[in-house]
Design a protein around this motif. Sequence first.
Motif, PDB file in Angstrom:
ATOM      1  N   THR A   1      -3.606  -0.239  10.937  1.00  7.79           N
ATOM      2  CA  THR A   1      -4.470  -0.154  12.117  1.00  7.79           C
ATOM      3  C   THR A   1      -3.761   0.667  13.183  1.00  7.79           C
ATOM      4  O   THR A   1      -2.623   0.384  13.547  1.00  7.79           O
ATOM      5  N   LEU A   2      -4.454   1.685  13.681  1.00  7.53           N
ATOM      6  CA  LEU A   2      -3.881   2.603  14.662  1.00  7.53           C
ATOM      7  C   LEU A   2      -4.146   2.121  16.085  1.00  7.53           C
ATOM      8  O   LEU A   2      -5.034   1.292  16.313  1.00  7.53           O
ATOM      9  N   PRO A   3      -3.384   2.632  17.061  1.00 11.06           N
ATOM     10  CA  PRO A   3      -3.691   2.323  18.457  1.00 11.06           C
ATOM     11  C   PRO A   3      -5.156   2.676  18.752  1.00 11.06           C
ATOM     12  O   PRO A   3      -5.608   3.754  18.412  1.00 11.06           O
ATOM     13  N   GLY A   4      -5.879   1.761  19.335  1.00 12.03           N
ATOM     14  CA  GLY A   4      -7.304   1.982  19.558  1.00 12.03           C
ATOM     15  C   GLY A   4      -8.173   1.245  18.567  1.00 12.03           C
ATOM     16  O   GLY A   4      -9.361   1.066  18.791  1.00 12.03           O
ATOM     17  N   GLY A   5      -7.588   0.833  17.423  1.00  9.56           N
ATOM     18  CA  GLY A   5      -8.331  -0.025  16.508  1.00  9.56           C
ATOM     19  C   GLY A   5      -8.780   0.569  15.194  1.00  9.56           C
ATOM     20  O   GLY A   5      -9.221  -0.165  14.312  1.00  9.56           O
ATOM     21  N   SER A   6      -8.728   1.897  15.012  1.00  8.36           N
ATOM     22  CA  SER A   6      -9.163   2.482  13.748  1.00  8.36           C
ATOM     23  C   SER A   6      -8.284   1.982  12.605  1.00  8.36           C
ATOM     24  O   SER A   6      -7.070   1.851  12.759  1.00  8.36           O
ATOM     25  N   CYS A   7      -8.913   1.725  11.467  1.00 11.93           N
ATOM     26  CA  CYS A   7      -8.196   1.128  10.338  1.00 11.93           C
ATOM     27  C   CYS A   7      -8.403   1.954   9.070  1.00 11.93           C
ATOM     28  O   CYS A   7      -9.513   2.431   8.796  1.00 11.93           O
ATOM     29  N   PHE A   8      -7.314   2.123   8.317  1.00  8.80           N
ATOM     30  CA  PHE A   8      -7.367   2.849   7.052  1.00  8.80           C
ATOM     31  C   PHE A   8      -6.576   2.073   6.008  1.00  8.80           C
ATOM     32  O   PHE A   8      -5.776   1.198   6.342  1.00  8.80           O
ATOM     33  N   GLY A   9      -6.812   2.382   4.738  1.00 14.33           N
ATOM     34  CA  GLY A   9      -6.104   1.704   3.670  1.00 14.33           C
ATOM     35  C   GLY A   9      -5.703   2.670   2.580  1.00 14.33           C
ATOM     36  O   GLY A   9      -6.113   3.836   2.579  1.00 14.33           O
ATOM     37  N   ASN A  10      -4.895   2.209   1.650  1.00 13.98           N
ATOM     38  CA  ASN A  10      -4.517   3.065   0.529  1.00 13.98           C
ATOM     39  C   ASN A  10      -5.716   3.233  -0.398  1.00 13.98           C
ATOM     40  O   ASN A  10      -6.437   2.276  -0.686  1.00 13.98           O
ATOM     41  N   PHE A  11      -5.953   4.458  -0.852  1.00 13.72           N
ATOM     42  CA  PHE A  11      -7.085   4.673  -1.748  1.00 13.72           C
ATOM     43  C   PHE A  11      -6.638   4.883  -3.192  1.00 13.72           C
ATOM     44  O   PHE A  11      -7.455   4.890  -4.104  1.00 13.72           O
ATOM     45  N   GLN A  12      -5.330   5.004  -3.404  1.00 12.52           N
ATOM     46  CA  GLN A  12      -4.810   5.113  -4.756  1.00 12.52           C
ATOM     47  C   GLN A  12      -4.460   3.725  -5.294  1.00 12.52           C
ATOM     48  O   GLN A  12      -4.274   2.776  -4.538  1.00 12.52           O
ATOM     49  N   SER A  13      -4.366   3.623  -6.604  1.00 10.61           N
ATOM     50  CA  SER A  13      -3.919   2.378  -7.230  1.00 10.61           C
ATOM     51  C   SER A  13      -2.402   2.351  -7.166  1.00 10.61           C
ATOM     52  O   SER A  13      -1.732   3.213  -7.739  1.00 10.61           O
ATOM     53  N   CYS A  14      -1.844   1.386  -6.435  1.00 11.35           N
ATOM     54  CA  CYS A  14      -0.407   1.362  -6.154  1.00 11.35           C
ATOM     55  C   CYS A  14       0.283   0.216  -6.888  1.00 11.35           C
ATOM     56  O   CYS A  14      -0.209  -0.913  -6.911  1.00 11.35           O
ATOM     57  N   SER A  15       1.445   0.511  -7.452  1.00 11.50           N
ATOM     58  CA  SER A  15       2.171  -0.474  -8.260  1.00 11.50           C
ATOM     59  C   SER A  15       3.146  -1.312  -7.446  1.00 11.50           C
ATOM     60  O   SER A  15       3.769  -2.225  -7.969  1.00 11.50           O
ATOM     61  N   SER A  16       3.313  -1.001  -6.147  1.00 10.39           N
ATOM     62  CA  SER A  16       4.192  -1.788  -5.289  1.00 10.39           C
ATOM     63  C   SER A  16       3.618  -1.834  -3.881  1.00 10.39           C
ATOM     64  O   SER A  16       2.812  -0.974  -3.499  1.00 10.39           O
ATOM     65  N   ARG A  17       4.060  -2.825  -3.096  1.00  9.63           N
ATOM     66  CA  ARG A  17       3.584  -2.939  -1.719  1.00  9.63           C
ATOM     67  C   ARG A  17       4.068  -1.761  -0.876  1.00  9.63           C
ATOM     68  O   ARG A  17       3.349  -1.284  -0.001  1.00  9.63           O
ATOM     69  N   ALA A  18       5.285  -1.303  -1.140  1.00  7.52           N
ATOM     70  CA  ALA A  18       5.832  -0.167  -0.389  1.00  7.52           C
ATOM     71  C   ALA A  18       5.020   1.089  -0.659  1.00  7.52           C
ATOM     72  O   ALA A  18       4.739   1.876   0.262  1.00  7.52           O
ATOM     73  N   GLU A  19       4.631   1.284  -1.910  1.00  7.78           N
ATOM     74  CA  GLU A  19       3.820   2.448  -2.259  1.00  7.78           C
ATOM     75  C   GLU A  19       2.449   2.370  -1.598  1.00  7.78           C
ATOM     76  O   GLU A  19       1.920   3.377  -1.102  1.00  7.78           O
ATOM     77  N   ALA A  20       1.860   1.169  -1.568  1.00 10.38           N
ATOM     78  CA  ALA A  20       0.552   0.984  -0.931  1.00 10.38           C
ATOM     79  C   ALA A  20       0.637   1.271   0.562  1.00 10.38           C
ATOM     80  O   ALA A  20      -0.251   1.901   1.137  1.00 10.38           O
ATOM     81  N   ARG A  21       1.731   0.841   1.191  1.00 11.11           N
ATOM     82  CA  ARG A  21       1.907   1.093   2.616  1.00 11.11           C
ATOM     83  C   ARG A  21       2.052   2.589   2.887  1.00 11.11           C
ATOM     84  O   ARG A  21       1.450   3.113   3.835  1.00 11.11           O
TER      85      ARG A  21
END
Length: 280
Positions: free
Chosen positions: A71-91
């Motif tokens: 979540t960015l300053p102001g409230g906009s939110c994005f997520g990972n769109f690839q299939s990630c094998s670890s939490r670090a990769e998803a972040r």
Amino acid sequence: MDRTLESLQHIIAQVLPHRDPALVFKDLNVVVILQEFWESKQKQKAVFPSEGTVVYESLNSPGPPFVSYVTLPGGSCFGNFQSCSSRAEARRDAAKVALINSLFNELPCRRITKEFIMESVREAVSSTSGNLKDADDPSTSIGAYHYMLESNIGKTMLEFQELMIVFQLLHWNGSLKVLRETKCSRQYSLDEKMRSHMALDWIMKEQESPGIISQELQLSLRELEEARKAGQELRFYKEKKEILSLALTHLYSDQVTSYSNNGDQMSLTLNGSHSLAALK
């Protein structure tokens, strides 16, 4: 496409002069770069001064694929769109999506102009039962939308995002009358109080139509997942999920309290109780 890439690299050179524009999207420290970008933006223009940090959220999961939201300053939110094998990769993937959208937000075409307002109002009219004449009447949905756009002319899409999300949620919640009656006389902020009011509205709807919260929550979860995988902005879908989950939690809590007080096993039965799994 080449011209757009050049524009983005020019923005990077302006906002992050110590970074090589050609390497930013390949850098594994994209999480750090995203934070630097927004810190630099705030120092330059004091945008969103009350919300200075980039916030990450990882969904609990016993194994891959992992999901991360940013979540960015102001409230906009994005997520990972690839299939990630670890939490670090998803972040990292979520940060990359957010950084690209942050950079696109700096392009001149992402500012609210008279032309953009006219086109947006026409699209709103075509997708509803409204009329173009309603744009001049703040007591109508189209008029309220037009007023908000006019009030934010010159701002970027991300700066306009929070007010637009409130408008969308009020429309979804069936509470847009509140906005129309005030003729948009004040800026609504999406806070815990507003979420609680909307959750209460859904609890009342549940009493009239048992199971409606469960159905709407399942729909919201599907919408959120589809939007994330498409790399879209997620705030609207994520807020719907949070509001419905809050409503279901309160509803369940009331049922448990009733059971404790009355010893009536049947009071534990929640309309649409199978949906509780969606909260886990």
